[in-house]
Design a protein around this motif. Structure first.
Motif, PDB file in Angstrom:
ATOM      1  N   ALA A 163     -35.623 -22.426  36.881  1.00 49.73           N
ATOM      2  CA  ALA A 163     -34.305 -22.361  37.511  1.00 49.73           C
ATOM      3  C   ALA A 163     -33.200 -22.465  36.468  1.00 49.73           C
ATOM      4  CB  ALA A 163     -34.161 -23.476  38.548  1.00 49.73           C
ATOM      5  N   LEU A 164     -33.329 -23.412  35.567  1.00 50.81           N
ATOM      6  CA  LEU A 164     -32.287 -23.623  34.555  1.00 50.81           C
ATOM      7  C   LEU A 164     -32.127 -22.405  33.650  1.00 50.81           C
ATOM      8  CD1 LEU A 164     -33.046 -27.334  33.566  1.00 50.81           C
ATOM      9  CD2 LEU A 164     -31.187 -26.485  35.020  1.00 50.81           C
ATOM     10  N   THR A 165     -33.251 -21.843  33.189  1.00 46.44           N
ATOM     11  CA  THR A 165     -33.163 -20.676  32.313  1.00 46.44           C
ATOM     12  C   THR A 165     -32.676 -19.448  33.079  1.00 46.44           C
ATOM     13  OG1 THR A 165     -35.533 -20.295  32.678  1.00 46.44           O
ATOM     14  CG2 THR A 165     -34.897 -21.440  30.658  1.00 46.44           C
ATOM     15  N   GLY A 166     -33.115 -19.297  34.339  1.00 48.46           N
ATOM     16  CA  GLY A 166     -32.669 -18.154  35.136  1.00 48.46           C
ATOM     17  C   GLY A 166     -31.182 -18.200  35.441  1.00 48.46           C
ATOM     18  N   ILE A 167     -30.698 -19.385  35.835  1.00 50.03           N
ATOM     19  CA  ILE A 167     -29.278 -19.535  36.144  1.00 50.03           C
ATOM     20  C   ILE A 167     -28.439 -19.367  34.880  1.00 50.03           C
ATOM     21  CG2 ILE A 167     -27.520 -21.179  36.918  1.00 50.03           C
ATOM     22  CD1 ILE A 167     -29.673 -22.309  38.832  1.00 50.03           C
ATOM     23  N   ALA A 168     -28.918 -19.919  33.766  1.00 52.75           N
ATOM     24  CA  ALA A 168     -28.206 -19.737  32.495  1.00 52.75           C
ATOM     25  C   ALA A 168     -28.181 -18.271  32.094  1.00 52.75           C
ATOM     26  CB  ALA A 168     -28.876 -20.568  31.396  1.00 52.75           C
ATOM     27  N   SER A 169     -29.279 -17.564  32.350  1.00 53.77           N
ATOM     28  CA  SER A 169     -29.322 -16.123  32.089  1.00 53.77           C
ATOM     29  C   SER A 169     -28.245 -15.405  32.900  1.00 53.77           C
ATOM     30  CB  SER A 169     -30.704 -15.571  32.425  1.00 53.77           C
ATOM     31  OG  SER A 169     -30.733 -14.162  32.334  1.00 53.77           O
ATOM     32  N   GLY A 170     -28.124 -15.777  34.184  1.00 52.05           N
ATOM     33  CA  GLY A 170     -27.098 -15.173  35.029  1.00 52.05           C
ATOM     34  C   GLY A 170     -25.702 -15.435  34.514  1.00 52.05           C
ATOM     35  N   PHE A 171     -25.472 -16.632  33.990  1.00 52.90           N
ATOM     36  CA  PHE A 171     -24.157 -16.981  33.439  1.00 52.90           C
ATOM     37  C   PHE A 171     -23.809 -16.077  32.256  1.00 52.90           C
ATOM     38  CE2 PHE A 171     -21.731 -19.422  30.256  1.00 52.90           C
ATOM     39  CZ  PHE A 171     -20.569 -19.656  30.979  1.00 52.90           C
ATOM     40  N   PHE A 172     -24.758 -15.890  31.357  1.00 56.25           N
ATOM     41  CA  PHE A 172     -24.484 -15.063  30.178  1.00 56.25           C
ATOM     42  C   PHE A 172     -24.426 -13.579  30.530  1.00 56.25           C
ATOM     43  CE2 PHE A 172     -25.681 -18.944  27.922  1.00 56.25           C
ATOM     44  CZ  PHE A 172     -24.687 -18.971  26.945  1.00 56.25           C
ATOM     45  N   PHE A 173     -25.154 -13.150  31.558  1.00 51.66           N
ATOM     46  CA  PHE A 173     -25.011 -11.767  32.022  1.00 51.66           C
ATOM     47  C   PHE A 173     -23.610 -11.543  32.606  1.00 51.66           C
ATOM     48  CE2 PHE A 173     -29.773 -11.061  32.317  1.00 51.66           C
ATOM     49  CZ  PHE A 173     -29.791 -10.027  31.403  1.00 51.66           C
ATOM     50  N   ALA A 174     -23.078 -12.577  33.289  1.00 53.18           N
ATOM     51  CA  ALA A 174     -21.721 -12.481  33.827  1.00 53.18           C
ATOM     52  C   ALA A 174     -20.708 -12.385  32.692  1.00 53.18           C
ATOM     53  CB  ALA A 174     -21.419 -13.691  34.712  1.00 53.18           C
ATOM     54  N   LEU A 175     -20.908 -13.169  31.628  1.00 53.88           N
ATOM     55  CA  LEU A 175     -20.026 -13.080  30.461  1.00 53.88           C
ATOM     56  C   LEU A 175     -20.150 -11.715  29.784  1.00 53.88           C
ATOM     57  CD1 LEU A 175     -20.399 -16.577  28.720  1.00 53.88           C
ATOM     58  CD2 LEU A 175     -18.455 -15.728  30.062  1.00 53.88           C
ATOM     59  N   THR A 176     -21.364 -11.169  29.781  1.00 53.24           N
ATOM     60  CA  THR A 176     -21.564  -9.820  29.229  1.00 53.24           C
ATOM     61  C   THR A 176     -20.702  -8.810  29.960  1.00 53.24           C
ATOM     62  OG1 THR A 176     -23.852 -10.321  28.624  1.00 53.24           O
ATOM     63  CG2 THR A 176     -23.262  -7.996  28.820  1.00 53.24           C
ATOM     64  N   ALA A 177     -20.735  -8.873  31.281  1.00 56.09           N
ATOM     65  CA  ALA A 177     -19.968  -7.919  32.089  1.00 56.09           C
ATOM     66  C   ALA A 177     -18.479  -8.013  31.789  1.00 56.09           C
ATOM     67  CB  ALA A 177     -20.228  -8.183  33.571  1.00 56.09           C
ATOM     68  N   ILE A 178     -17.968  -9.230  31.639  1.00 56.00           N
ATOM     69  CA  ILE A 178     -16.544  -9.417  31.362  1.00 56.00           C
ATOM     70  C   ILE A 178     -16.192  -8.868  29.979  1.00 56.00           C
ATOM     71  CG2 ILE A 178     -14.775 -11.168  30.927  1.00 56.00           C
ATOM     72  CD1 ILE A 178     -16.120 -12.819  33.168  1.00 56.00           C
ATOM     73  N   GLY A 179     -17.045  -9.143  28.990  1.00 54.45           N
ATOM     74  CA  GLY A 179     -16.794  -8.621  27.651  1.00 54.45           C
ATOM     75  C   GLY A 179     -16.804  -7.103  27.612  1.00 54.45           C
ATOM     76  N   ILE A 180     -17.755  -6.494  28.313  1.00 59.13           N
ATOM     77  CA  ILE A 180     -17.852  -5.028  28.336  1.00 59.13           C
ATOM     78  C   ILE A 180     -16.663  -4.418  29.069  1.00 59.13           C
ATOM     79  CG2 ILE A 180     -19.224  -3.080  29.165  1.00 59.13           C
ATOM     80  CD1 ILE A 180     -20.328  -4.691  26.714  1.00 59.13           C
ATOM     81  N   ARG A 181     -16.256  -5.022  30.171  1.00 60.56           N
ATOM     82  CA  ARG A 181     -15.095  -4.491  30.906  1.00 60.56           C
ATOM     83  C   ARG A 181     -13.838  -4.522  30.032  1.00 60.56           C
ATOM     84  NH1 ARG A 181     -13.116  -2.555  35.406  1.00 60.56           N
ATOM     85  NH2 ARG A 181     -11.171  -3.281  36.316  1.00 60.56           N
ATOM     86  N   ARG A 182     -13.640  -5.632  29.302  1.00 62.52           N
ATOM     87  CA  ARG A 182     -12.473  -5.718  28.427  1.00 62.52           C
ATOM     88  C   ARG A 182     -12.561  -4.691  27.299  1.00 62.52           C
ATOM     89  NH1 ARG A 182      -9.056 -10.007  28.433  1.00 62.52           N
ATOM     90  NH2 ARG A 182      -7.898  -8.577  27.080  1.00 62.52           N
ATOM     91  N   ALA A 183     -13.769  -4.445  26.790  1.00 62.96           N
ATOM     92  CA  ALA A 183     -13.935  -3.449  25.727  1.00 62.96           C
ATOM     93  C   ALA A 183     -13.603  -2.051  26.233  1.00 62.96           C
ATOM     94  CB  ALA A 183     -15.366  -3.488  25.183  1.00 62.96           C
ATOM     95  N   THR A 184     -14.047  -1.706  27.455  1.00 58.99           N
ATOM     96  CA  THR A 184     -13.742  -0.373  28.003  1.00 58.99           C
ATOM     97  C   THR A 184     -12.248  -0.224  28.281  1.00 58.99           C
ATOM     98  OG1 THR A 184     -14.211  -1.092  30.286  1.00 58.99           O
ATOM     99  CG2 THR A 184     -16.032  -0.115  29.041  1.00 58.99           C
ATOM    100  N   GLN A 185     -11.588  -1.322  28.630  1.00 59.07           N
ATOM    101  CA  GLN A 185     -10.153  -1.271  28.866  1.00 59.07           C
ATOM    102  C   GLN A 185      -9.378  -1.037  27.575  1.00 59.07           C
ATOM    103  OE1 GLN A 185      -9.557  -5.039  30.841  1.00 59.07           O
ATOM    104  NE2 GLN A 185      -9.766  -4.149  32.883  1.00 59.07           N
ATOM    105  N   ALA A 186     -10.010  -1.330  26.424  1.00 59.45           N
ATOM    106  CA  ALA A 186      -9.364  -1.114  25.128  1.00 59.45           C
ATOM    107  C   ALA A 186      -9.500   0.320  24.638  1.00 59.45           C
ATOM    108  CB  ALA A 186      -9.949  -2.067  24.090  1.00 59.45           C
ATOM    109  N   VAL A 187     -10.237   1.158  25.407  1.00 52.22           N
ATOM    110  CA  VAL A 187     -10.388   2.578  25.059  1.00 52.22           C
ATOM    111  C   VAL A 187      -9.339   3.377  25.820  1.00 52.22           C
ATOM    112  CG1 VAL A 187     -11.941   4.577  25.052  1.00 52.22           C
ATOM    113  CG2 VAL A 187     -12.858   2.279  24.678  1.00 52.22           C
ATOM    114  N   ASP A 188      -8.510   4.127  25.110  1.00 52.16           N
ATOM    115  CA  ASP A 188      -7.440   4.900  25.737  1.00 52.16           C
ATOM    116  C   ASP A 188      -7.998   6.125  26.473  1.00 52.16           C
ATOM    117  OD1 ASP A 188      -5.650   3.129  24.601  1.00 52.16           O
ATOM    118  OD2 ASP A 188      -5.337   4.372  22.814  1.00 52.16           O
ATOM    119  N   GLY A 189      -7.192   6.657  27.385  1.00 54.31           N
ATOM    120  CA  GLY A 189      -7.572   7.884  28.094  1.00 54.31           C
ATOM    121  C   GLY A 189      -8.130   7.593  29.477  1.00 54.31           C
ATOM    122  N   GLY A 190      -8.222   8.660  30.267  1.00 50.92           N
ATOM    123  CA  GLY A 190      -8.671   8.510  31.646  1.00 50.92           C
ATOM    124  C   GLY A 190     -10.148   8.736  31.865  1.00 50.92           C
TER     125      GLY A 190
END
Length: 305
Positions: A163-190
């Protein structure tokens, strides 16, 4: 903010492909160390990622979009969080079976909703939050095997290593999504799909350098085993590239929380792979949990309309 309807089919495809990739990666993890099993998805994903980017540019040529400040930083942050999340998920598999390990990691939906609200100011409708609650109940039912449990039993279950490792995995996957979204927002164009592919290519290269360097320094013998496992690891790389391209497209075109909620359908594909591919038994409680997860996805979609 949803910028394109492509996020929905991309997310559904990502869930199916990721379940397939994770099932194969679990096989690889039996013969490789934790870090070596994590590296194969990035190392063997590089050629397929570059092929996807090159193929897209071949059909849709034009000038490359500009890159804004913070692009590389967010790629590094998202990539590092994904390395940690993947290692934790593989570790969870070693404590419990394939379905249960993935089920715990799927708490990333609620964690992603909270983190995206705090870090990105992304807000969800009450119906979407109801979908999150329904999905979490389904995940809990899957993780406990349908056993009747009191408050202390639930508390003890949540403190188990899986449970602890699975929930921690979910936490870091959530951080991954936020980092990737911010990176795509830094790319110009439509062209959000091109932005997703550019972020993916840079991130995979960085991940290979980071985890590859760690493996060479700490476990040099494992690197040779990674290279010898190319037949199976190549499949992991292909599926990882395809799945990540779809996930990154979802993050580039829709709120992180919404993508992660709909992405819970991966549990359905995971159960199918666990039952048919890995020959793991499917219980009635797992079917009931799956129904709750799917219902949560449906509520989230209705809340997004």
């Amino acid at each position: 903010m949803i910028t394109s309807p492509i996020w929905l089919p991309a997310t559904l495809i990502a869930g199916a492909v990721q379940a397939w990739r994770t099932a194969i990666q679990r096989r690889v993890s039996h013969s490789l160390s934790l870090n070596a099993a994590g590296l194969v998805r990035y190392l063997y994903g590089i050629p397929f990622t570059l092929m996807l980017l090159g193929g897209y540019r071949l059909f849709f040529p034009g000038a490359l979009p500009g890159i804004g400040p913070g692009f590389l930083l967010f790629c590094v942050a998202g990539g590092l969080a994904q390395i940690i999340a993947t290692n934790l998920l593989i570790l969870a598999f070693r404590y419990r079976n394939f379905v249960v390990g993935t089920a715990y990691s799927k708490t990333e939906a609620v964690q992603g909703a909270v983190l995206s609200f705090l870090l990105l100011d992304e807000r969800l409708s009450p119906l979407a939050w109801a979908g999150i609650g329904c999905g979490v109940m389904g995940v809990m039912l899957l993780s406990t095997g349908g056993k009747r449990m009191g408050a202390m039993d639930v508390l003890r279950a949540l403190t188990q290593p899986a449970a602890l490792t699975g929930i921690a995995s979910g936490f870091f996957f959530a951080l991954t999504a936020i980092g990737i979204r911010r990176a795509t927002q830094a790319v110009d164009g439509g062209d959000r799909f091109l932005a997703a592919l550019l972020v993916l290519a840079v991130t995979v290269l960085l991940q290979t350098l980071i985890q590859g360097a760690w493996l060479m320094l700490r476990e040099p013998g494992e690197m040779r085993r990674v290279l010898r496992s190319w037949r199976v690891s190549g499949q992991v790389g292909l599926l990882s590239a395809l799945g990540s391209a779809c996930w990154f497209t979802g993050f580039a075109t829709a709120p992180v929380a919404l993508v992660r909620i709909v992405g819970q359908v991966e549990v359905a594909f995971t159960m199918a792979f666990g039952h048919f591919y890995l020959k793991e038994r499917m219980r009635r409680s797992e079917v009931a949990g799956l129904f709750l997860v799917v219902s949560g996805v449906a509520l989230a979609l209705m809340g997004a309309l």
